[in-house]
Design an enzyme around this catalytic site. Sequence first.
Site, PDB file in Angstrom:
ATOM      1  N   LEU A  31      11.582 -20.218  -3.947  1.00 49.37           N
ATOM      2  CA  LEU A  31      10.515 -19.384  -3.372  1.00 49.37           C
ATOM      3  C   LEU A  31       9.288 -19.504  -4.261  1.00 49.37           C
ATOM      4  O   LEU A  31       9.397 -19.408  -5.485  1.00 49.37           O
ATOM      5  CB  LEU A  31      10.981 -17.912  -3.351  1.00 49.37           C
ATOM      6  CG  LEU A  31       9.930 -16.850  -3.040  1.00 49.37           C
ATOM      7  CD1 LEU A  31       9.519 -16.904  -1.571  1.00 49.37           C
ATOM      8  CD2 LEU A  31      10.452 -15.448  -3.360  1.00 49.37           C
ATOM      9  N   ASP A  55       0.832  -1.212   0.000  1.00 55.04           N
ATOM     10  CA  ASP A  55       0.000   0.000   0.000  1.00 55.04           C
ATOM     11  C   ASP A  55       0.864   1.258   0.000  1.00 55.04           C
ATOM     12  O   ASP A  55       1.945   1.269   0.592  1.00 55.04           O
ATOM     13  CB  ASP A  55      -0.896  -0.030   1.248  1.00 55.04           C
ATOM     14  CG  ASP A  55      -2.048   0.953   1.139  1.00 55.04           C
ATOM     15  OD1 ASP A  55      -2.301   1.475   0.039  1.00 55.04           O
ATOM     16  OD2 ASP A  55      -2.695   1.201   2.172  1.00 55.04           O
ATOM     17  N   HIS A  85       3.048   3.536  -8.913  1.00 58.42           N
ATOM     18  CA  HIS A  85       2.919   2.110  -9.249  1.00 58.42           C
ATOM     19  C   HIS A  85       4.186   1.602  -9.944  1.00 58.42           C
ATOM     20  O   HIS A  85       4.640   0.482  -9.692  1.00 58.42           O
ATOM     21  CB  HIS A  85       1.696   1.864 -10.131  1.00 58.42           C
ATOM     22  CG  HIS A  85       0.396   2.209  -9.444  1.00 58.42           C
ATOM     23  ND1 HIS A  85       0.121   1.817  -8.157  1.00 58.42           N
ATOM     24  CD2 HIS A  85      -0.688   2.911  -9.867  1.00 58.42           C
ATOM     25  CE1 HIS A  85      -1.084   2.263  -7.812  1.00 58.42           C
ATOM     26  NE2 HIS A  85      -1.597   2.926  -8.825  1.00 58.42           N
TER      27      HIS A  85
END
Length: 249
Positions: A134, A23, A40
């Site tokens: 991962l 956020d 962004h």
Amino acid sequence: MVAAAMNSPDHDKLPGHVAIVMDGNGRWARQRGLPRTEGHRRGIQAVRKVVAGCARRNIARLTLFAFSTENWSRPKAEISTLFKLFAAGIRDNLKEMGENGVQVKFVGQLDRFGAELGVQMRRMEEETAANSSLLLTVALNYSGRWDIVNAVQRLAASGCDCTQVTEQLFERELAVPPADLVIRTSGEMRLSNFLLWQSAYAELHFCPSLWPDFAEDDLDAALADYAGRERRYGGIGTAALPEQEQACG
Ligand code: FPP
């Protein structure tokens, strides 16, 4: 394991599954007089760093909330730029994901993103399928409530007798397994319809950094916070037991 992880207070207490609400991109841009979309763009760079950082710290699973079902209410131009950034993010980072041993999966209602992005997502999933350091899950057009309803629909469609459903059976149908540590950046303290079922016993860490500024130090602070927590799952914890009972387990 890298030095940063060795410096954390208890590197044996690493969360297996870290999930992040990324956020603050818009605020990061506004503070600099830039368009939200620039926030962004910088957010994607933070994603790259965090993915690599988690892989180096031997975290097995990372789930990122990249676009919620509620984000459709944003201006069309912002949504369209976000999609372009997702596409570029996939295209530009495929090689690096391979080098870091990262397997990528996309979850959510992915059919609303158009054919081209759909093809790119599938390609990234296929080309990273054999990687095993991962597991990165990118939640797109995702919400926790959608995940729960979708799991119910999947169970019903499988012909399962829903009167016999257990928590374990139900959980298997969710798009994402339970999280150990949920991080939210930007100082906001809510889940915003992210992993609702999966956060039942997750440790929550709220970090003041805006997402584009989220750095390895912030990741280490979150991991140190997690390592210092006692997860009691509704019990009383080992510290509360008399010494003799602790010895007996
Ligand atoms: C929240 O900040 C951020 C988003 C809605 C988008 C997050 C997406 C990225 C960082 C790109 C990730 C891409 C991939 C491929 C993983 P906000 O816009 O709500 O910020 P604000 O609360 O300050 O307005």
